[in-house]
Design an enzyme around this catalytic site. Structure first.
Site, mmCIF file in Angstrom:
data_model
loop_
_atom_site.group_PDB
_atom_site.id
_atom_site.type_symbol
_atom_site.label_atom_id
_atom_site.label_comp_id
_atom_site.label_asym_id
_atom_site.label_seq_id
_atom_site.Cartn_x
_atom_site.Cartn_y
_atom_site.Cartn_z
ATOM 1 N N ASN A 1 -5.765 2.305 -13.045
ATOM 2 C CA ASN A 1 -4.749 1.392 -12.515
ATOM 3 C C ASN A 1 -3.391 2.027 -12.721
ATOM 4 O OD1 ASN A 1 -3.617 -1.051 -11.482
ATOM 5 N ND2 ASN A 1 -3.130 -1.668 -13.575
ATOM 6 N N GLY B 1 0.776 -1.232 0.000
ATOM 7 C CA GLY B 1 0.000 0.000 0.000
ATOM 8 C C GLY B 1 0.810 1.286 0.000
ATOM 9 N N HIS C 1 0.629 0.946 -13.274
ATOM 10 C CA HIS C 1 1.436 -0.211 -13.669
ATOM 11 C C HIS C 1 2.896 0.221 -13.737
ATOM 12 C CE1 HIS C 1 2.193 -4.115 -15.463
ATOM 13 N NE2 HIS C 1 3.010 -3.503 -16.311
ATOM 14 N N LYS D 1 -6.365 -8.476 -8.412
ATOM 15 C CA LYS D 1 -7.524 -9.267 -8.840
ATOM 16 C C LYS D 1 -8.236 -8.543 -9.971
ATOM 17 C CE LYS D 1 -7.241 -12.569 -5.869
ATOM 18 N NZ LYS D 1 -7.040 -13.951 -6.279
HETATM 19 C C1 GAR Z 1 3.212 -1.082 -7.527
HETATM 20 O O1 GAR Z 1 4.511 -1.108 -8.050
HETATM 21 C C2 GAR Z 1 2.192 -1.145 -8.639
HETATM 22 O O2 GAR Z 1 2.559 -0.423 -9.781
HETATM 23 C C3 GAR Z 1 2.195 -2.615 -8.936
HETATM 24 O O3 GAR Z 1 2.165 -3.214 -7.656
HETATM 25 C C4 GAR Z 1 2.924 -2.388 -6.764
HETATM 26 C C5 GAR Z 1 2.081 -2.131 -5.533
HETATM 27 O O4 GAR Z 1 2.845 -1.501 -4.551
HETATM 28 N N1 GAR Z 1 1.041 -2.983 -9.730
HETATM 29 C C6 GAR Z 1 1.109 -3.865 -10.735
HETATM 30 O O5 GAR Z 1 2.127 -4.481 -11.003
HETATM 31 C C7 GAR Z 1 -0.182 -4.030 -11.521
HETATM 32 N N2 GAR Z 1 0.013 -4.826 -12.676
HETATM 33 P P1 GAR Z 1 2.150 -0.807 -3.288
HETATM 34 O O6 GAR Z 1 1.207 -1.838 -2.656
HETATM 35 O O7 GAR Z 1 3.312 -0.503 -2.382
HETATM 36 O O8 GAR Z 1 1.427 0.419 -3.761
#
Ligand code: GAR
Length: 216
Positions: free
Chosen positions: A116, A21, A118, A100
């Site tokens: 979203n 998060g 990425h 999800k």
């Molecule tokens: C982030 O790097 C986000 O971009 C990635 O998960 C991480 C969450 O970090 N999302 C993806 O890869 C979506 N395909 P966080 O929980 O510390 O914000």
């Protein structure tokens, strides 16, 4: 259908997160320091242990665990998510490390209102299974010289919806997936609140797959 992304005068966000998060934290911090004119109405996680839920509770934001554990039927899960978002007056949904897929009811209720983030420059290094450090492993293995961050609208296909904003991050020769993860994440933390502020100020215009964000 959500009538407006604003509840009263303020943009009201629903943040969905599966993990630590830090993006949620960046959003909460930028709200607190006055940069982002919005409020987080609810945080939802499919993971009851998610750090994101803790971070939300620390700021007295409603934080809920909703997953297939409680709702094994995907239609029920979809309905529960939608009920929760609506119940908290959410006008714009921000996925922040949410791993999800969303159901058709939520997607249908928030057209062009689900974002979203990425950690790569889509359409490269996206798609099912491409999340977190795996993305950076693929980037390093491919030998590309530039990666970055993409904020895009969510549709039925993973990492596919119209792109709203991107910011590049150079890949250095000595980078590892872990070092890239850290550097890209920092850029995520600035880009996501900036994009959300664009929505708060009504500076985002969508024409088919093209999204225009006016400068502030
Ligand atoms: C982030 O790097 C986000 O971009 C990635 O998960 C991480 C969450 O970090 N999302 C993806 O890869 C979506 N395909 P966080 O929980 O510390 O914000």
């Amino acid at each position: 259908m959500a009538d407006s992304i604003h509840s009263g005068s303020r943009l009201r966000l629903g943040v969905l997160a599966s993990g630590g998060g830090t993006n949620l934290q960046a959003i909460l911090d930028r709200i607190q320091d006055g940069f982002l004119d919005a409020e987080v109405g609810v945080v939802i996680s499919n993971n009851s242990q998610a750090g994101a839920l803790e971070r939300a509770r620390a700021r007295e934001v409603p934080a809920l665990h909703i997953s297939s554990r409680q709702f094994p039927d995907s239609a029920d899960l979809d309905a529960a998510m939608l009920r929760t978002l609506r119940g908290h007056g959410v006008g714009l949904v921000a996925l922040a490390g949410y791993m999800k897929r969303l159901g058709p009811r939520v997607l249908g209720a928030y057209p062009d209102r689900i974002l979203n983030i990425h950690p790569a420059l889509l359409p490269a290094f996206g798609g099912q299974g491409m999340y977190g450090v795996r993305v950076h492993e693929a980037v390093v293995a491919a030998g590309v010289k530039l990666t970055g961050v993409t904020v895009h609208f969510v549709d039925e296909v993973y990492d596919h919806g119209p792109i709203i904003a991107q910011r590049g991050v150079p890949v250095e020769d000595e980078d590892t997936p872990e070092s890239l993860f850290e550097r890209v994440l920092k850029v995520e933390h600035s880009l996501y609140p900036e994009v959300l502020q664009g929505f708060a100020e009504g500076r985002v215009r969508v024409e088919g797959r093209k999204v225009y964000v006016q400068n502030p």
